[in-house]
Design a protein around this motif. Structure first.
Motif, mmCIF file in Angstrom:
data_model
loop_
_atom_site.group_PDB
_atom_site.id
_atom_site.type_symbol
_atom_site.label_atom_id
_atom_site.label_comp_id
_atom_site.label_asym_id
_atom_site.label_seq_id
_atom_site.Cartn_x
_atom_site.Cartn_y
_atom_site.Cartn_z
ATOM 1 N N SER A 46 -94.797 -64.787 -80.664
ATOM 2 C CA SER A 46 -96.147 -64.405 -81.096
ATOM 3 C C SER A 46 -96.200 -64.236 -82.606
ATOM 4 C CB SER A 46 -96.671 -63.185 -80.346
ATOM 5 O OG SER A 46 -95.718 -62.187 -80.278
ATOM 6 N N ASP A 93 -102.702 -56.996 -79.378
ATOM 7 C CA ASP A 93 -101.350 -57.523 -79.247
ATOM 8 C C ASP A 93 -100.660 -56.800 -78.088
ATOM 9 O OD1 ASP A 93 -98.656 -58.128 -79.479
ATOM 10 O OD2 ASP A 93 -98.547 -57.764 -81.642
ATOM 11 N N THR A 95 -96.493 -62.084 -75.414
ATOM 12 C CA THR A 95 -95.236 -62.782 -75.660
ATOM 13 C C THR A 95 -94.317 -62.596 -74.461
ATOM 14 O OG1 THR A 95 -93.259 -62.841 -77.048
ATOM 15 C CG2 THR A 95 -94.361 -60.730 -76.882
ATOM 16 N N SER A 124 -91.131 -62.387 -75.016
ATOM 17 C CA SER A 124 -89.905 -61.847 -75.624
ATOM 18 C C SER A 124 -89.441 -60.551 -74.974
ATOM 19 C CB SER A 124 -90.118 -61.598 -77.116
ATOM 20 O OG SER A 124 -90.301 -62.808 -77.793
ATOM 21 N N LYS A 125 -90.356 -59.604 -74.806
ATOM 22 C CA LYS A 125 -89.940 -58.291 -74.326
ATOM 23 C C LYS A 125 -89.735 -58.291 -72.811
ATOM 24 C CE LYS A 125 -90.371 -57.343 -78.678
ATOM 25 N NZ LYS A 125 -91.539 -57.453 -79.443
ATOM 26 N N ARG A 168 -88.333 -67.803 -77.541
ATOM 27 C CA ARG A 168 -89.447 -67.786 -78.500
ATOM 28 C C ARG A 168 -90.700 -68.390 -77.882
ATOM 29 N NH1 ARG A 168 -89.443 -64.497 -80.547
ATOM 30 N NH2 ARG A 168 -90.386 -64.943 -82.560
HETATM 31 C C1 LIG Z 1 -91.885 -57.833 -80.729
HETATM 32 C C2 LIG Z 1 -93.307 -57.851 -81.073
HETATM 33 C C3 LIG Z 1 -93.982 -59.046 -81.363
HETATM 34 C C4 LIG Z 1 -93.280 -60.349 -81.624
HETATM 35 O O1 LIG Z 1 -92.845 -60.986 -80.578
HETATM 36 P P1 LIG Z 1 -92.283 -62.458 -80.620
HETATM 37 O O2 LIG Z 1 -93.077 -63.125 -79.569
HETATM 38 O O3 LIG Z 1 -90.845 -62.304 -80.293
HETATM 39 O O4 LIG Z 1 -92.506 -63.075 -81.962
HETATM 40 C C5 LIG Z 1 -95.341 -59.003 -81.586
HETATM 41 N N1 LIG Z 1 -96.001 -57.841 -81.579
HETATM 42 C C6 LIG Z 1 -95.391 -56.679 -81.343
HETATM 43 C C7 LIG Z 1 -96.197 -55.425 -81.354
HETATM 44 C C8 LIG Z 1 -94.023 -56.643 -81.107
HETATM 45 O O5 LIG Z 1 -93.415 -55.470 -80.922
#
Ligand SMILES: *Cc1c(COP(=O)(O)O)cnc(C)c1O
Length: 364
Positions: free
Chosen positions: A89, A188, A214, A216-217, A224
């Motif tokens: 993201s 977000d 995203t 990611s978490k 990615r």
């Molecule tokens: C980790 C995080 C992102 C970025 O995530 P990616 O998809 O890994 O780039 C975006 N916003 C917040 C609030 C985050 O904590």
């Protein structure tokens, strides 16, 4: 050399320091909100078969259609909404900012929040306005509304729940900001897996709202993949500044595969949520000044006055890497951010934190 750099590199870029990533080798890594769990071997074997089919000699599907379809199904995305994919993201934040960075335009965000909002505003030459949260890390609504009125921001980023605080904003506040803002509001939801709140249903109600997420978490940080959900009108413009092949073939194939098996990831994030709640209770009564309630996969704590860095170092000495936020923002004075990991990691982190606190308190 130095004079070349000074002459040709933008002043505002030279003034920045690069996004700092600690070297995690050898540590229990609880600094970056990663999912600690792996896939079962049988699933890994299936995944490798999928990867074998990927044609590395060909460019990826520029539209990422399979990935978008999987995301729609997995997250119940309304067919009236469009989806745009990003290389994380982070890249989506950059696309939005690039498309909207008219000379003199402003990007606004509450503070402390995700540091990339401010960094990217600088990259694209936007003015950045940070509005401090109140002491409970809730939105200071009078200050937010005054800043919106005064600066007329092109973009407002609201992380829900917020990083690094873990706190949720009320839906009423999000609505009021979206109603009063004339520019675009981006909610977000990077930590969607760890909270029951969901802003996607708001999309149909406001013309100036988009929602960013995203994987990611959730457990796919290495792939990615971030995505933006919103109306055709906004996403058509953002898509113009997106690099055509920003999501590579291996990521596309892996994401489609992972979303088919989303129940595995869901079990993992549910386990993390449980661990978070247990950890939050255990952290009471070991001498911390404050523990903020968290709707994410991390916990923000305040240590006794002027001890955060010492405790961070002591924990590192014991092999546990967390994030020290002291110095990052006035409201984060004496604060540490603890990512919730697997039970054994959390145990090691808890013991290291407890021991460091005891050692300090004994010295006083
Ligand atoms: C980790 C995080 C992102 C970025 O995530 P990616 O998809 O890994 O780039 C975006 N916003 C917040 C609030 C985050 O904590």
């Amino acid at each position: 050399m130095a004079n070349l750099i000074e002459r040709w590199i933008r002043d505002d870029i030279r003034a920045l320091s690069a996004y700092h990533v600690a070297n995690p080798t050898g540590y229990i890594k609880l600094d970056a909100m990663e999912n600690p769990y792996h896939w079962p071997d049988s699933l890994k074997a299936e995944w490798v078969e999928v990867l074998k089919q990927c044609e590395l000699n060909r460019y990826p599907d520029a539209s990422g259609q399979d990935v978008k379809n999987s995301l729609r199904a997995c997250f119940n995305i309304d067919e009236l909404q469009q989806v745009m994919l990003g290389n994380g993201s982070d890249e989506i934040i950059q696309c939005i900012a690039m498309a909207m960075a008219k000379p003199g335009s402003t990007l606004l965000s509450p503070e402390p929040s995700f540091v990339m909002y401010k960094m990217i505003a600088t990259f694209v030459g936007m003015e950045y306005v940070g509005v401090p949260l109140n002491k409970d890390f809730q939105l200071d609504m009078p200050a937010m509304l005054a800043a919106i009125e005064k600066h007329q921001p092109a973009i407002i980023f609201l992380a829900q729940p917020n990083n690094p605080t873990g706190t949720l904003y009320s839906e009423a506040d999000l609505r009021e900001i979206t109603e009063k803002a004339e520019g675009l509001v981006v909610i977000d939801e990077a930590y969607m897996a760890f909270t029951d709140t969901n802003s996607l249903p708001l999309l149909g109600e406001y013309d100036n709202l988009v929602v960013m997420r995203t994987l990611s978490k959730v457990g796919l940080a290495g792939l990615r993949l971030g995505f933006l959900v919103g109306s055709q009108d906004w996403l058509t413009e953002f898509d113009k500044v997106r690099m055509p092949y920003n999501v590579n073939v291996l990521t596309q194939a892996s994401v489609t595969f992972a979303l088919k098996n989303f129940d595995v990831l869901k079990r993992q994030t549910d386990a993390i949520k449980k661990e978070r709640n247990m950890l939050m209770q255990r952290l009471e009564g070991i001498g911390l000044e404050k523990i903020w309630p968290s709707e994410a996969n991390f916990i923000l704590v305040r240590t006794p006055k002027d001890t955060a860095k010492t405790i961070f170092d002591a924990m590192k000495e014991q092999g546990v890497l967390i994030k020290c936020l002291h110095g990052a923002h006035p409201l984060l004075k004496d604060c540490l951010r603890l990512t919730v990991g697997a039970p054994k990691e959390n145990e090691a982190m808890f013991l290291a934190l407890q021991k460091s606190l005891q050692t300090l308190l004994r010295k006083r």
